[in-house]
Design an enzyme around this catalytic site. Structure first.
Site, PDB file in Angstrom:
ATOM      1  N   LYS A  22      39.172 -42.034  12.930  1.00 42.79           N
ATOM      2  CA  LYS A  22      38.591 -41.097  11.710  1.00 42.79           C
ATOM      3  C   LYS A  22      38.044 -39.928  12.415  1.00 42.79           C
ATOM      4  O   LYS A  22      38.246 -38.972  11.978  1.00 42.79           O
ATOM      5  CB  LYS A  22      37.773 -42.080  10.759  1.00 42.79           C
ATOM      6  CG  LYS A  22      37.283 -41.001   9.995  1.00 42.79           C
ATOM      7  CD  LYS A  22      36.024 -41.844   8.881  1.00 42.79           C
ATOM      8  CE  LYS A  22      35.199 -42.545   9.593  1.00 42.79           C
ATOM      9  NZ  LYS A  22      33.493 -41.303   9.987  1.00 42.79           N
ATOM     10  N   CYS A 116      21.952 -37.371   4.700  1.00 37.73           N
ATOM     11  CA  CYS A 116      22.547 -38.488   3.836  1.00 37.73           C
ATOM     12  C   CYS A 116      21.705 -39.595   4.261  1.00 37.73           C
ATOM     13  O   CYS A 116      20.848 -39.363   4.538  1.00 37.73           O
ATOM     14  CB  CYS A 116      24.100 -38.498   4.668  1.00 37.73           C
ATOM     15  SG  CYS A 116      24.478 -38.647   6.023  1.00 37.73           S
ATOM     16  N   ASP A 305      27.495 -45.631  15.878  1.00 36.49           N
ATOM     17  CA  ASP A 305      28.644 -45.823  14.616  1.00 36.49           C
ATOM     18  C   ASP A 305      28.869 -48.015  15.059  1.00 36.49           C
ATOM     19  O   ASP A 305      28.948 -48.401  14.354  1.00 36.49           O
ATOM     20  CB  ASP A 305      29.295 -45.873  14.975  1.00 36.49           C
ATOM     21  CG  ASP A 305      29.602 -43.738  15.258  1.00 36.49           C
ATOM     22  OD1 ASP A 305      28.267 -43.382  14.169  1.00 36.49           O
ATOM     23  OD2 ASP A 305      30.233 -42.688  14.560  1.00 36.49           O
ATOM     24  N   ARG A 397      35.185 -44.762   3.730  1.00 35.54           N
ATOM     25  CA  ARG A 397      35.463 -43.901   4.754  1.00 35.54           C
ATOM     26  C   ARG A 397      36.078 -43.912   5.424  1.00 35.54           C
ATOM     27  O   ARG A 397      36.625 -42.676   6.286  1.00 35.54           O
ATOM     28  CB  ARG A 397      34.067 -43.419   4.199  1.00 35.54           C
ATOM     29  CG  ARG A 397      33.517 -42.837   2.879  1.00 35.54           C
ATOM     30  CD  ARG A 397      32.110 -42.959   3.177  1.00 35.54           C
ATOM     31  NE  ARG A 397      32.415 -40.740   3.932  1.00 35.54           N
ATOM     32  CZ  ARG A 397      31.437 -40.178   3.857  1.00 35.54           C
ATOM     33  NH1 ARG A 397      29.792 -40.170   3.474  1.00 35.54           N
ATOM     34  NH2 ARG A 397      31.433 -38.651   4.257  1.00 35.54           N
TER      35      ARG A 397
HETATM   36  C1  EPZ Z   1      29.466 -37.821  14.572  1.00 37.68           C
HETATM   37  O1  EPZ Z   1      28.722 -36.271  13.747  1.00 37.68           O
HETATM   38  C2  EPZ Z   1      30.038 -38.798  14.244  1.00 37.68           C
HETATM   39  N1  EPZ Z   1      30.897 -38.509  12.447  1.00 37.68           N
HETATM   40  C3  EPZ Z   1      29.578 -39.359  13.420  1.00 37.68           C
HETATM   41  O2  EPZ Z   1      29.615 -41.039  13.073  1.00 37.68           O
HETATM   42  C4  EPZ Z   1      29.037 -39.999  14.965  1.00 37.68           C
HETATM   43  O3  EPZ Z   1      27.620 -41.479  14.025  1.00 37.68           O
HETATM   44  C5  EPZ Z   1      28.312 -38.926  15.277  1.00 37.68           C
HETATM   45  O4  EPZ Z   1      28.982 -38.273  15.589  1.00 37.68           O
HETATM   46  C6  EPZ Z   1      27.685 -39.796  16.284  1.00 37.68           C
HETATM   47  O5  EPZ Z   1      28.262 -39.871  17.291  1.00 37.68           O
HETATM   48  C7  EPZ Z   1      32.115 -37.636  12.751  1.00 37.68           C
HETATM   49  O6  EPZ Z   1      33.212 -37.432  14.276  1.00 37.68           O
HETATM   50  C8  EPZ Z   1      33.160 -37.076  11.733  1.00 37.68           C
HETATM   51  P1  EPZ Z   1      26.010 -35.726  15.789  1.00 37.68           P
HETATM   52  P2  EPZ Z   1      27.923 -35.661  13.941  1.00 37.68           P
HETATM   53  O7  EPZ Z   1      26.220 -33.832  15.165  1.00 37.68           O
HETATM   54  O8  EPZ Z   1      29.131 -34.622  14.768  1.00 37.68           O
HETATM   55  C9  EPZ Z   1      21.229 -33.980  15.568  1.00 37.68           C
HETATM   56  C10 EPZ Z   1      30.511 -42.489  11.391  1.00 37.68           C
HETATM   57  O9  EPZ Z   1      30.050 -43.580  11.225  1.00 37.68           O
HETATM   58  N2  EPZ Z   1      21.957 -33.020  15.186  1.00 37.68           N
HETATM   59  O10 EPZ Z   1      26.640 -35.603  16.826  1.00 37.68           O
HETATM   60  O11 EPZ Z   1      27.645 -34.253  12.596  1.00 37.68           O
HETATM   61  C11 EPZ Z   1      21.937 -35.443  14.506  1.00 37.68           C
HETATM   62  O12 EPZ Z   1      21.046 -35.272  13.193  1.00 37.68           O
HETATM   63  C12 EPZ Z   1      29.776 -41.608  11.288  1.00 37.68           C
HETATM   64  O13 EPZ Z   1      31.478 -42.241  11.541  1.00 37.68           O
HETATM   65  C13 EPZ Z   1      21.137 -31.623  15.362  1.00 37.68           C
HETATM   66  O14 EPZ Z   1      19.639 -31.997  15.438  1.00 37.68           O
HETATM   67  O15 EPZ Z   1      26.858 -35.766  14.461  1.00 37.68           O
HETATM   68  C14 EPZ Z   1      21.982 -36.490  15.045  1.00 37.68           C
HETATM   69  O16 EPZ Z   1      20.399 -37.001  15.153  1.00 37.68           O
HETATM   70  C15 EPZ Z   1      28.621 -40.716  10.728  1.00 37.68           C
HETATM   71  N3  EPZ Z   1      21.494 -30.635  14.780  1.00 37.68           N
HETATM   72  C16 EPZ Z   1      22.272 -36.484  16.434  1.00 37.68           C
HETATM   73  O17 EPZ Z   1      22.394 -34.723  16.863  1.00 37.68           O
HETATM   74  C17 EPZ Z   1      23.382 -30.216  14.863  1.00 37.68           C
HETATM   75  O18 EPZ Z   1      23.382 -28.677  14.449  1.00 37.68           O
HETATM   76  C18 EPZ Z   1      23.802 -36.721  16.819  1.00 37.68           C
HETATM   77  O19 EPZ Z   1      24.934 -35.531  15.601  1.00 37.68           O
HETATM   78  C19 EPZ Z   1      23.946 -31.389  15.124  1.00 37.68           C
HETATM   79  C20 EPZ Z   1      23.269 -32.643  14.954  1.00 37.68           C
END
Ligand code: EPZ
Length: 423
Positions: A22, A116, A305, A397
């Site tokens: 996904k 979320c 995850d 999802r």
């Molecule tokens: C991706 O989300 C995945 N989603 C998530 O999978 C996964 O949990 C996550 O990466 C971490 O591995 C998809 O690929 C669609 P991040 P993403 O930006 O890209 C903080 C699932 O269950 N952050 O790496 O949104 C953020 O708040 C899902 O399949 C900032 O602070 O994750 C978090 O604490 C849910 N500022 C951390 O970094 C930003 O601009 C990691 O987030 C961006 C992120």
């Protein structure tokens, strides 16, 4: 709204095939916005988030055909450069269209995704990166308005290796002439898959000795055909489900290397495994598993995850396990639901202490997010008696054909809609 009813206590047995990822499919589909030429993507799982992404591409001006896991994307008139909130609120990853749209139009307007269930999830790293690439980023009436007279290549050091920000900035940089260097990036296999797809589209992306990505931007990219990498979170979830039920299961068509830390932890806990280049065989075991300390971290660390499914497994260990959730600030919503099933879990800030119990018992519980929902499914499979899980739409999802795959492994799981009073 659909629910699952699971009659637990059955050992899973048999072979299960892994679907396409996904979290690789979503950005790869989004990357097709970088060209007007046709793209063909294979092994795209039929999931709610994928269908939302296809709706977004259609809204933006693409023609979509989706059959048997293959998506064909062609141009259908001029592209739009903005999205309505209706589409973004369904899925945070919608924000990732910002990079390609900014690259193509020098201006884009995308609703700011809200938080979320698992955390606040800001997009500051994405926006700082766009600013480095020469765009202004202003939030107006809930929308991020990106604008640039001209985009410029840059050296961008991410303050945290965000998966989404890495992919968003990478896609944008592919159409900015000159050399952009992205440092402290996410190294998740899904990012590698996006890089592979972009290269097939003609992008010039290399990794330097430190693992930074060097992008030499082009004026245009072309169409490409690609098959999405195996979903390591799905394969990891089935591996954990097999272990939690003391089953005998072969998870096929996966990339075990992408689940290395999970497999290491399972072996250390006492789960016998046979691993090939493309499969993991989980074997039955006697006695209780050893408790473990685990901390989530960016890849190659333990995947956040898989933290929730892992917690379910740890509820059945002999002794006290510790889980430190270091990626998201609110990703223990499944813990109180597991407690309803007889687990003994105490959470404090980012730490969960799990005191193992001999068995779980079926209960009426509620999924609060995708992976937390899967943790409850695994708990239901391992528990004695019947478990009813509400809000299955979260689980839909991310797990393709979940009931079919589990039923084929001998599980007793049914989807039920109380509103329609039908099974
Ligand atoms: C991706 O989300 C995945 N989603 C998530 O999978 C996964 O949990 C996550 O990466 C971490 O591995 C998809 O690929 C669609 P991040 P993403 O930006 O890209 C903080 C699932 O269950 N952050 O790496 O949104 C953020 O708040 C899902 O399949 C900032 O602070 O994750 C978090 O604490 C849910 N500022 C951390 O970094 C930003 O601009 C990691 O987030 C961006 C992120």
């Amino acid at each position: 709204m659909d629910r699952f009813i699971i009659h637990g206590g059955k050992k899973l047995q048999g072979t299960v095939q892994t679907s396409g990822s996904k979290n690789a499919s979503l950005p790869i589909l989004v990357a097709t916005l970088l060209t007007d030429e046709p793209c063909i993507i294979h092994r795209v799982p039929n999931l709610r988030d994928v269908r939302t992404t296809l709706k977004i591409l259609e809204y933006l001006g693409k023609k979509i055909e989706y059959a048997n896991g293959t998506v064909t994307i062609t141009a259908n008139g001029p592209l739009k450069n903005s999205l309505p909130y209706e589409l973004v609120k369904q899925m945070r990853a919608s924000f990732w269209v910002a990079g390609p749209l900014l690259a193509r139009f020098k201006t884009a307007e995308i609703p700011l995704p809200g938080g979320c269930a698992i955390g606040v999830r800001p997009v500051d790293i994405h926006l700082k990166g766009f600013e480095k690439l020469g765009a202004s980023a202003v939030t107006e009436k809930g929308n991020v308005v990106l604008h640039a007279q001209a985009l410029q290549p840059a050296k961008i050091v991410l303050r945290f290796p965000s998966v989404g920000a890495t992919q968003n900035l990478l896609m944008c940089a592919c159409l900015i002439e000159g050399e952009t260097v992205l440092e402290n990036i996410a190294k998740e296999p899904e990012v590698d898959d996006v890089v592979e797809f972009l290269r097939k589209m003609g992008a010039d992306i290399t990794a330097d000795a430190k693992g930074s990505l060097v992008v030499r931007g082009k004026t245009s990219l072309h169409g490409a055909e690609h098959s999405v990498v195996a979903d390591r979170i799905e394969s990891g979830s089935y591996i954990i489900a097999a272990a939690a039920t003391r089953g005998d299961v072969v998870v096929e068509n996966c990339v075990p290397e992408h689940n290395s830390i999970l497999l290491e932890n399972l072996r250390e806990a006492g789960v016998p495994l046979e691993v090939t280049s493309h499969s993991v065989h989980v074997l039955p075991y006697e006695g209780r598993l050893k408790p473990m300390r685990m901390r989530t971290a960016p890849y190659p660390g333990f995947a956040t995850d898989l933290q929730a499914p892992w917690m379910t497994l740890m509820t059945l260990c002999e002794g006290t396990s510790e889980i430190d959730e270091d990626i998201f600030e609110n990703r223990f919503m499944h813990a109180p639901e597991l407690v309803r099933m007889g687990a003994d879990i105490v959470t404090e800030k980012s730490i969960a202490r799990v005191n193992g119990v001999e068995s779980l018992s079926g209960a009426h519980v509620m999924a609060s997010d995708l992976r937390g929902g899967m943790a409850l499914v695994i708990a239901g499979l391992a528990a004695q008696g019947a478990t009813e899980i509400e809000r299955v739409y979260h689980i839909d999802r991310g797990y393709e054909d979940l009931e079919q795959k589990l039923t084929a492994l001998g599980a007793d799981i049914r989807r039920y809609n109380p509103d329609k009073n039908e099974f």
